[in-house]
Motif scaffolding. Structure first.
Motif, PDB file in Angstrom:
ATOM      1  N   LEU A 101       0.851  -1.202   0.000  1.00  8.60           N
ATOM      2  CA  LEU A 101       0.000   0.000   0.000  1.00  8.60           C
ATOM      3  C   LEU A 101       0.883   1.248   0.000  1.00  8.60           C
ATOM      4  N   PRO A 102       1.088   1.839  -1.156  1.00 12.08           N
ATOM      5  CA  PRO A 102       1.919   3.044  -1.170  1.00 12.08           C
ATOM      6  C   PRO A 102       1.082   4.234  -0.673  1.00 12.08           C
ATOM      7  N   VAL A 103       1.475   4.782   0.457  1.00 13.52           N
ATOM      8  CA  VAL A 103       0.722   5.919   1.031  1.00 13.52           C
ATOM      9  C   VAL A 103       1.687   7.054   1.389  1.00 13.52           C
ATOM     10  N   ALA A 104       2.762   7.162   0.611  1.00 16.08           N
ATOM     11  CA  ALA A 104       3.816   8.120   0.961  1.00 16.08           C
ATOM     12  C   ALA A 104       3.733   9.426   0.171  1.00 16.08           C
ATOM     13  N   GLY A 105       2.756   9.543  -0.708  1.00 14.65           N
ATOM     14  CA  GLY A 105       2.662  10.749  -1.548  1.00 14.65           C
ATOM     15  C   GLY A 105       2.278  11.981  -0.735  1.00 14.65           C
ATOM     16  N   LEU A 106       2.469  13.132  -1.327  1.00 16.34           N
ATOM     17  CA  LEU A 106       2.246  14.395  -0.602  1.00 16.34           C
ATOM     18  C   LEU A 106       0.782  14.831  -0.602  1.00 16.34           C
ATOM     19  N   GLY A 107       0.002  14.291  -1.506  1.00 17.92           N
ATOM     20  CA  GLY A 107      -1.428  14.643  -1.547  1.00 17.92           C
ATOM     21  C   GLY A 107      -1.677  16.114  -1.816  1.00 17.92           C
ATOM     22  N   THR A 108      -0.922  16.676  -2.740  1.00 19.10           N
ATOM     23  CA  THR A 108      -0.999  18.134  -2.954  1.00 19.10           C
ATOM     24  C   THR A 108      -2.374  18.588  -3.459  1.00 19.10           C
ATOM     25  N   ARG A 109      -3.069  17.690  -4.173  1.00 19.72           N
ATOM     26  CA  ARG A 109      -4.379  18.116  -4.695  1.00 19.72           C
ATOM     27  C   ARG A 109      -5.381  18.365  -3.580  1.00 19.72           C
ATOM     28  N   MET A 110      -5.081  17.856  -2.397  1.00 18.56           N
ATOM     29  CA  MET A 110      -6.007  18.049  -1.273  1.00 18.56           C
ATOM     30  C   MET A 110      -5.449  19.042  -0.248  1.00 18.56           C
ATOM     31  N   ARG A 167       9.870   2.873   4.709  1.00 21.96           N
ATOM     32  CA  ARG A 167       9.872   4.328   4.450  1.00 21.96           C
ATOM     33  C   ARG A 167      10.360   4.661   3.053  1.00 21.96           C
ATOM     34  N   GLN A 168       9.632   5.549   2.423  1.00 23.16           N
ATOM     35  CA  GLN A 168      10.115   6.161   1.179  1.00 23.16           C
ATOM     36  C   GLN A 168      10.587   7.554   1.605  1.00 23.16           C
ATOM     37  N   LYS A 169      11.896   7.750   1.628  1.00 20.23           N
ATOM     38  CA  LYS A 169      12.415   8.984   2.239  1.00 20.23           C
ATOM     39  C   LYS A 169      12.118  10.226   1.412  1.00 20.23           C
ATOM     40  N   VAL A 170      12.088  10.056   0.083  1.00 24.70           N
ATOM     41  CA  VAL A 170      11.777  11.190  -0.797  1.00 24.70           C
ATOM     42  C   VAL A 170      10.619  10.747  -1.698  1.00 24.70           C
ATOM     43  N   PRO A 171       9.595  11.588  -1.870  1.00 26.74           N
ATOM     44  CA  PRO A 171       8.470  11.152  -2.712  1.00 26.74           C
ATOM     45  C   PRO A 171       8.815  11.225  -4.201  1.00 26.74           C
ATOM     46  N   GLU A 172       9.449  10.157  -4.682  1.00 22.55           N
ATOM     47  CA  GLU A 172       9.902  10.171  -6.075  1.00 22.55           C
ATOM     48  C   GLU A 172       8.978   9.376  -6.986  1.00 22.55           C
ATOM     49  N   GLY A 173       7.717   9.378  -6.663  1.00 24.69           N
ATOM     50  CA  GLY A 173       6.744   8.765  -7.554  1.00 24.69           C
ATOM     51  C   GLY A 173       6.299   7.375  -7.136  1.00 24.69           C
ATOM     52  N   LEU A 174       5.190   6.950  -7.764  1.00 22.07           N
ATOM     53  CA  LEU A 174       4.597   5.654  -7.423  1.00 22.07           C
ATOM     54  C   LEU A 174       5.549   4.497  -7.737  1.00 22.07           C
ATOM     55  N   PRO A 205      -2.777  13.079   6.511  1.00 28.72           N
ATOM     56  CA  PRO A 205      -2.549  12.353   5.257  1.00 28.72           C
ATOM     57  C   PRO A 205      -3.875  12.129   4.536  1.00 28.72           C
ATOM     58  N   LYS A 206      -3.870  12.248   3.195  1.00 23.85           N
ATOM     59  CA  LYS A 206      -5.157  12.108   2.494  1.00 23.85           C
ATOM     60  C   LYS A 206      -5.775  10.724   2.720  1.00 23.85           C
ATOM     61  N   GLU A 207      -4.925   9.727   2.976  1.00 19.10           N
ATOM     62  CA  GLU A 207      -5.439   8.367   3.203  1.00 19.10           C
ATOM     63  C   GLU A 207      -6.176   8.261   4.534  1.00 19.10           C
ATOM     64  N   LEU A 208      -6.027   9.291   5.391  1.00 11.28           N
ATOM     65  CA  LEU A 208      -6.757   9.275   6.672  1.00 11.28           C
ATOM     66  C   LEU A 208      -7.993  10.177   6.644  1.00 11.28           C
TER      67      LEU A 208
HETATM   68  P1  UTP Z   1      -0.981  10.123  -6.350  1.00 12.21           P
HETATM   69  O1  UTP Z   1      -0.275  10.801  -7.437  1.00 12.21           O
HETATM   70  O2  UTP Z   1      -2.460  10.019  -6.409  1.00 12.21           O
HETATM   71  O3  UTP Z   1      -0.623  10.726  -4.926  1.00 12.21           O
HETATM   72  O4  UTP Z   1      -0.335   8.692  -6.150  1.00 12.21           O
HETATM   73  P2  UTP Z   1       0.073  12.065  -4.485  1.00 12.21           P
HETATM   74  O5  UTP Z   1       1.334  12.278  -5.223  1.00 12.21           O
HETATM   75  O6  UTP Z   1       0.139  11.962  -3.001  1.00 12.21           O
HETATM   76  O7  UTP Z   1      -1.064  13.120  -4.875  1.00 12.21           O
HETATM   77  P3  UTP Z   1      -1.034  14.594  -5.459  1.00 12.21           P
HETATM   78  O8  UTP Z   1      -0.973  14.397  -6.949  1.00 12.21           O
HETATM   79  O9  UTP Z   1       0.149  15.309  -4.880  1.00 12.21           O
HETATM   80  O10 UTP Z   1      -2.329  15.164  -5.020  1.00 12.21           O
HETATM   81  C1  UTP Z   1      -1.077   7.503  -5.940  1.00 12.21           C
HETATM   82  C2  UTP Z   1      -0.668   6.794  -4.663  1.00 12.21           C
HETATM   83  O11 UTP Z   1       0.733   6.600  -4.626  1.00 12.21           O
HETATM   84  C3  UTP Z   1       1.283   7.093  -3.425  1.00 12.21           C
HETATM   85  C4  UTP Z   1       0.275   8.112  -2.901  1.00 12.21           C
HETATM   86  O12 UTP Z   1       0.344   8.203  -1.485  1.00 12.21           O
HETATM   87  C5  UTP Z   1      -1.046   7.579  -3.411  1.00 12.21           C
HETATM   88  O13 UTP Z   1      -1.644   6.673  -2.491  1.00 12.21           O
HETATM   89  N1  UTP Z   1       2.608   7.688  -3.699  1.00 12.21           N
HETATM   90  C6  UTP Z   1       2.765   8.615  -4.673  1.00 12.21           C
HETATM   91  C7  UTP Z   1       3.688   7.307  -2.933  1.00 12.21           C
HETATM   92  O14 UTP Z   1       3.571   6.438  -2.027  1.00 12.21           O
HETATM   93  N2  UTP Z   1       4.897   7.877  -3.166  1.00 12.21           N
HETATM   94  C8  UTP Z   1       5.083   8.814  -4.128  1.00 12.21           C
HETATM   95  O15 UTP Z   1       6.227   9.296  -4.298  1.00 12.21           O
HETATM   96  C9  UTP Z   1       3.972   9.199  -4.897  1.00 12.21           C
END
Ligand code: UTP
Length: 294
Positions: free
Chosen positions: A8-17, A103-110, A25-28
């Motif tokens: 379950l990748p939940v490390a993204g920044l969730g900028t759209r929210m 841990r994903q230390k830097v959000p470098e994408g899915l 965290p948007k997942e919460l």
């Molecule tokens: P999204 O692109 O929807 O998430 O990635 P995001 O980057 O958090 O959202 P915005 O675009 O900034 O609003 C889909 C899933 O992948 C995870 C996110 O947490 C989300 O559940 N993800 C994304 C990571 O775990 N790491 C990343 O570097 C990017």
């Protein structure tokens, strides 16, 4: 080989929210009284997957805390005789059998987030569920996929399977879109994956949704793809895997899918789940009658 683990990748920044995702965290974010990610976890567990590998980052620890045992809260509820609430809390706290945190230390994408799970996954096929994508389906989406995957894996070695849904052409540029050859009802053998195409360039209107079953060979491809705009795209790894002869199939899943990662999608999710609860449905109906005279 049985699929026992889900990432379950939940490390993204969730900028759209933003701005709420500065601190939550948007997942919460709650869909009624439960966090979005709990619906996804329920789907994994109901599909028979018991080991959950969370890819988290700074500030996302609360997601794990939510599933931890809180002894103080338990004794408080017990002392006050709040048995119903105690049962609700216990149900959440005892939900996940094996939880691994990476841990994903830097959000470098899915793509990068999934690669972080390599050690924890090992050499077996695994599922990936995105923590902000909900699919309301009976049987659960992942369960449908596991059934298809089991029969495919008897015929094709190192096969992977991806869930897709039909989306409207006007929104096509928001998604990863597949191109392929239909082999069975609801099953397509993928030839190409196009990330966020313009409507006139899209090969189909079948969009990848946040459910995947991968052979572990995906990790080799995730290591080979280039970083694009600061991110490693999962779709690039899938394309490379297909180009080098691995079979990847798309499954047109049954059910309704919600993207809770943007305002409109999140709002629709809440309305949908509210309508599944008779009391809340009544509240919504009477609100709409008063507010919109409908
Ligand atoms: P999204 O692109 O929807 O998430 O990635 P995001 O980057 O958090 O959202 P915005 O675009 O900034 O609003 C889909 C899933 O992948 C995870 C996110 O947490 C989300 O559940 N993800 C994304 C990571 O775990 N790491 C990343 O570097 C990017």
């Amino acid at each position: 080989m049985k699929v026992r683990k889900a990432v379950l990748p939940v490390a993204g920044l969730g900028t759209r929210m933003l701005p709420i995702t500065k601190v939550v965290p948007k997942e919460l974010l709650p869909v009624i009284e439960r966090p979005t990610v709990e619906y996804v976890i329920d789907e994994a567990i109901q599909s028979g997957v018991n080991t959950l590998i969370f890819i988290i980052s700074q500030g996302k620890g609360k997601i794990i805390d939510y599933f931890d045992i809180d002894l103080n809260l338990r004794s408080f509820l017990k002392e006050r005789g709040k048995t119903d609430l105690l049962e609700k809390v216990k149900e959440v706290e005892e939900k996940i059998k094996y939880l691994i945190e990476v841990r994903q230390k830097v959000p470098e994408g899915l793509g990068h987030a999934i690669l972080m799970a390599e050690e924890a996954v090992g050499k077996e096929p695994f599922a990936v569920l995105l923590g902000d994508d909900l699919v309301d389906a009976d049987p659960p989406c992942l369960k449908q996929m596991l059934e298809v995957y089991q029969s495919l894996s008897l015929k094709v070695s190192r096969v992977s399977l991806i869930a897709v849904e039909e989306v409207s052409w006007e929104h096509i540029s928001r998604y990863g879109i597949i191109d392929g050859e239909k082999v069975e009802e609801n099953l397509i053998r993928i030839k190409n994956v196009v990330e966020k195409p313009a409507p006139e360039e899209a090969p189909s209107n079948l969009a990848i949704i946040g459910r995947y079953i991968f052979d572990p060979v995906i990790f080799d491809y995730l290591k080979r793809i280039p970083k694009v705009n600061g991110e490693y795209q999962l779709t690039d790894a899938i394309q490379l895997m297909v180009d080098e002869g691995h079979e990847v199939y798309a499954y047109l899943s049954k059910g309704i899918r919600f993207d809770t990662g943007n305002r409109e999608g999140f709002f629709k999710t809440i309305l949908h789940y509210a309508c599944k609860d008779p009391k809340l449905e009544d509240v919504l109906k009477s609100f709409c009658q008063k507010r919109f005279q409908i």
